[in-house]
Design a protein around this motif. Structure first.
Motif, PDB file in Angstrom:
ATOM      1  N   CYS A 122       0.058  86.007  76.481  1.00 51.59           N
ATOM      2  CA  CYS A 122      -1.274  85.969  77.080  1.00 51.59           C
ATOM      3  C   CYS A 122      -1.118  85.797  78.574  1.00 51.59           C
ATOM      4  O   CYS A 122      -0.320  84.963  79.025  1.00 51.59           O
ATOM      5  CB  CYS A 122      -2.093  84.816  76.504  1.00 51.59           C
ATOM      6  SG  CYS A 122      -3.771  84.679  77.177  1.00 51.59           S
ATOM      7  N   CYS A 138      -6.711  78.047  84.799  1.00 54.31           N
ATOM      8  CA  CYS A 138      -5.571  77.645  83.967  1.00 54.31           C
ATOM      9  C   CYS A 138      -5.351  76.133  84.068  1.00 54.31           C
ATOM     10  O   CYS A 138      -5.595  75.530  85.112  1.00 54.31           O
ATOM     11  CB  CYS A 138      -4.303  78.393  84.348  1.00 54.31           C
ATOM     12  SG  CYS A 138      -4.446  80.187  84.204  1.00 54.31           S
ATOM     13  N   ASP A 179       4.138  79.805  84.448  1.00 58.69           N
ATOM     14  CA  ASP A 179       3.849  79.569  83.045  1.00 58.69           C
ATOM     15  C   ASP A 179       2.839  78.431  82.943  1.00 58.69           C
ATOM     16  O   ASP A 179       2.956  77.422  83.656  1.00 58.69           O
ATOM     17  CB  ASP A 179       5.119  79.198  82.296  1.00 58.69           C
ATOM     18  CG  ASP A 179       5.992  80.396  81.968  1.00 58.69           C
ATOM     19  OD1 ASP A 179       6.002  81.356  82.766  1.00 58.69           O
ATOM     20  OD2 ASP A 179       6.663  80.372  80.922  1.00 58.69           O
ATOM     21  N   VAL A 183      -4.379  79.644  79.497  1.00 63.00           N
ATOM     22  CA  VAL A 183      -4.959  80.668  80.362  1.00 63.00           C
ATOM     23  C   VAL A 183      -6.476  80.561  80.254  1.00 63.00           C
ATOM     24  O   VAL A 183      -7.021  80.522  79.150  1.00 63.00           O
ATOM     25  CB  VAL A 183      -4.490  82.072  79.942  1.00 63.00           C
ATOM     26  CG1 VAL A 183      -5.236  83.157  80.716  1.00 63.00           C
ATOM     27  CG2 VAL A 183      -2.982  82.210  80.135  1.00 63.00           C
ATOM     28  N   MET A 188      -8.467  86.863  79.684  1.00 66.12           N
ATOM     29  CA  MET A 188      -7.299  86.628  78.833  1.00 66.12           C
ATOM     30  C   MET A 188      -6.850  87.972  78.257  1.00 66.12           C
ATOM     31  O   MET A 188      -7.551  88.558  77.434  1.00 66.12           O
ATOM     32  CB  MET A 188      -7.621  85.672  77.692  1.00 66.12           C
ATOM     33  CG  MET A 188      -8.131  84.315  78.110  1.00 66.12           C
ATOM     34  SD  MET A 188      -8.512  83.246  76.693  1.00 66.12           S
ATOM     35  CE  MET A 188      -6.868  82.756  76.175  1.00 66.12           C
ATOM     36  N   VAL A 190      -4.134  90.014  76.067  1.00 59.70           N
ATOM     37  CA  VAL A 190      -3.201  89.733  74.976  1.00 59.70           C
ATOM     38  C   VAL A 190      -2.740  91.049  74.350  1.00 59.70           C
ATOM     39  O   VAL A 190      -3.567  91.915  74.055  1.00 59.70           O
ATOM     40  CB  VAL A 190      -3.887  88.857  73.899  1.00 59.70           C
ATOM     41  CG1 VAL A 190      -2.967  88.632  72.700  1.00 59.70           C
ATOM     42  CG2 VAL A 190      -4.317  87.519  74.490  1.00 59.70           C
ATOM     43  N   GLU A 211     -10.037  78.708  73.921  1.00 60.67           N
ATOM     44  CA  GLU A 211      -8.917  79.345  74.598  1.00 60.67           C
ATOM     45  C   GLU A 211      -7.688  78.444  74.614  1.00 60.67           C
ATOM     46  O   GLU A 211      -6.548  78.926  74.531  1.00 60.67           O
ATOM     47  CB  GLU A 211      -9.303  79.782  76.020  1.00 60.67           C
ATOM     48  CG  GLU A 211      -9.279  78.696  77.078  1.00 60.67           C
ATOM     49  CD  GLU A 211     -10.592  77.963  77.212  1.00 60.67           C
ATOM     50  OE1 GLU A 211     -11.218  77.656  76.170  1.00 60.67           O
ATOM     51  OE2 GLU A 211     -11.004  77.673  78.363  1.00 60.67           O
ATOM     52  N   CYS A 215      -4.203  79.709  72.982  1.00 60.97           N
ATOM     53  CA  CYS A 215      -2.960  79.675  73.761  1.00 60.97           C
ATOM     54  C   CYS A 215      -1.932  78.761  73.110  1.00 60.97           C
ATOM     55  O   CYS A 215      -0.731  79.058  73.123  1.00 60.97           O
ATOM     56  CB  CYS A 215      -3.242  79.223  75.191  1.00 60.97           C
ATOM     57  SG  CYS A 215      -4.040  80.473  76.227  1.00 60.97           S
ATOM     58  N   ILE A 218      -0.409  80.748  70.417  1.00 53.43           N
ATOM     59  CA  ILE A 218       0.457  81.787  70.989  1.00 53.43           C
ATOM     60  C   ILE A 218       1.784  81.180  71.424  1.00 53.43           C
ATOM     61  O   ILE A 218       2.864  81.732  71.149  1.00 53.43           O
ATOM     62  CB  ILE A 218      -0.250  82.490  72.163  1.00 53.43           C
ATOM     63  CG1 ILE A 218      -1.403  83.364  71.650  1.00 53.43           C
ATOM     64  CG2 ILE A 218       0.736  83.350  72.963  1.00 53.43           C
ATOM     65  CD1 ILE A 218      -2.306  83.929  72.737  1.00 53.43           C
ATOM     66  N   ARG A 219       1.737  80.038  72.087  1.00 50.12           N
ATOM     67  CA  ARG A 219       2.968  79.383  72.527  1.00 50.12           C
ATOM     68  C   ARG A 219       3.786  78.883  71.339  1.00 50.12           C
ATOM     69  O   ARG A 219       5.017  79.009  71.321  1.00 50.12           O
ATOM     70  CB  ARG A 219       2.629  78.228  73.473  1.00 50.12           C
ATOM     71  CG  ARG A 219       2.100  78.688  74.822  1.00 50.12           C
ATOM     72  CD  ARG A 219       1.906  77.541  75.795  1.00 50.12           C
ATOM     73  NE  ARG A 219       0.787  76.692  75.447  1.00 50.12           N
ATOM     74  CZ  ARG A 219       0.879  75.449  75.003  1.00 50.12           C
ATOM     75  NH1 ARG A 219       2.080  74.889  74.844  1.00 50.12           N
ATOM     76  NH2 ARG A 219      -0.202  74.736  74.726  1.00 50.12           N
ATOM     77  N   CYS A 225       2.582  81.851  77.896  1.00 52.06           N
ATOM     78  CA  CYS A 225       1.264  82.049  78.495  1.00 52.06           C
ATOM     79  C   CYS A 225       1.459  81.931  80.006  1.00 52.06           C
ATOM     80  O   CYS A 225       2.057  80.954  80.476  1.00 52.06           O
ATOM     81  CB  CYS A 225       0.269  81.014  77.996  1.00 52.06           C
ATOM     82  SG  CYS A 225      -0.155  81.197  76.246  1.00 52.06           S
TER      83      CYS A 225
END
Length: 323
Positions: A122, A138, A179, A183, A188, A190, A211, A215, A218-219, A225
């Motif tokens: 992301c 962020c 990093d 985000v 965003m 992706v 969000e 994220c 995702i991490r 991210c």
């Protein structure tokens, strides 16, 4: 719910999903900027949460190529985004706020950047509040410690301190790549394969913190991210009525979402710590502004006291403000 104006494109590089609620004029500017500044094959999907300001008619009349999902009730930010994501055809998926203006081919640029960084799940771009001011987008994972630092105002004492300034990355001016834990949801981007691995937004979040949760997932799945200043957009902050229109109710909703987040990722003890921080902060602020109001009554002092009262009622009795 009704759906109109489906995109006929079979070669779609980017699907742009926008959730709107009574944002007709700024949404029109946003859609025009996408059309003028994006050359890659793309589709735009607007999910409208039962606007009453003519937003849906404006889209149908002025942007016939936009796919419109017209909800008959306000389903919230996460659920509405999911409606768009579920029908999106693009190789990349962009969540974009309606109160943004795309500048200097930002979507094209960030798509190219993402292609060159396959380990990123992301990415967000640079965001300006006006011609000269970079918005501090962020932020760090909103765990119990970071929430407490924000609630008690400790991060303001030394915003560049590695601990006290951690929640909002106070030592960073958003002019370099970095990093990040989260985000910001206004932009965003992706890749599809990441979305397919991680899944939709969690609809337990009506608005706020969705969000952060996305994220986090995702991490946890092994991707980075990232914030990159390679491109920029303009954010008309406060223009989105979904957050600015309902002050007290949305403030409490923000805390409610953060508690859902801490319970999901830090367990019940983490949620209890967050609740304690919110409650203690509200008591302290309510008392301070109450005394200030006794010394000199002002509309601002009264509003602060009411806000603290509403927060205390929510955390003690579960009563959410009606407005």
């Amino acid at each position: 719910m009704s759906v109109s104006s489906e995109s006929a494109s079979t070669q779609c590089a980017i699907s742009i999903v926008i959730v709107s609620w009574n944002t007709r004029d700024i949404l029109q500017d946003c859609l025009e900027s996408i059309a003028n500044q994006t050359t890659l094959p793309h589709e735009v999907i607007v999910v409208d949460n039962a606007s009453t300001d003519g937003s849906q008619d404006m889209i149908r009349q002025s942007f016939p190529d936009v796919t419109l999902i017209a909800n008959t009730d306000n389903r919230g930010f996460a659920a509405a985004n999911n409606q768009g994501l579920e029908i999106a055809k693009g190789d990349k998926l962009l969540l974009l706020n309606p109160d943004t203006i795309v500048l200097d081919h930002a979507i094209d640029v960030m798509s190219g950047w993402l292609d060159a960084h396959p380990d990123v799940g992301c990415v967000g771009c640079q965001v300006f509040e006006d011609a000269d001011t970079i918005q501090r987008t962020c932020f760090a994972d909103p765990g119990p410690l970071n929430l407490a630092l924000i609630e008690f105002g400790l991060y303001r004492l030394a915003p560049r301190h590695p601990l006290l300034g951690c929640p909002e990355y106070g030592d960073w001016n958003r002019d370099s790549e970095r990093d990040v834990d989260v985000v910001s949801g206004m932009f965003m981007l992706v890749p599809r394969h990441v979305f397919e691995a991680v899944g939709l937004l969690d609809e337990a979040f009506f608005v706020y913190s969705e969000e952060a949760d996305w994220c986090r997932r995702i991490r946890d799945a092994g991707w980075r991210c990232v914030f990159s200043p390679e491109a920029r957009i303009l954010h008309l902050e406060g223009g989105s009525k979904s957050t600015a229109q309902i002050k007290s109710r949305m403030y409490v909703q923000k805390q409610k979402s953060k508690m859902i987040y801490t319970r999901k990722h830090y367990g019940w003890f983490g949620a209890l710590c967050a609740k304690s921080a919110f409650l203690c902060s509200a008591i302290l602020r309510g008392g301070a502004f109450g005394l200030a109001n006794l010394a000199r009554s002002t509309p601002n002092h009264k509003a602060k006291v009411r806000l603290a009262r509403d927060v205390i009622r929510f955390h003690l009795f579960g009563r959410e403000p009606a407005a």
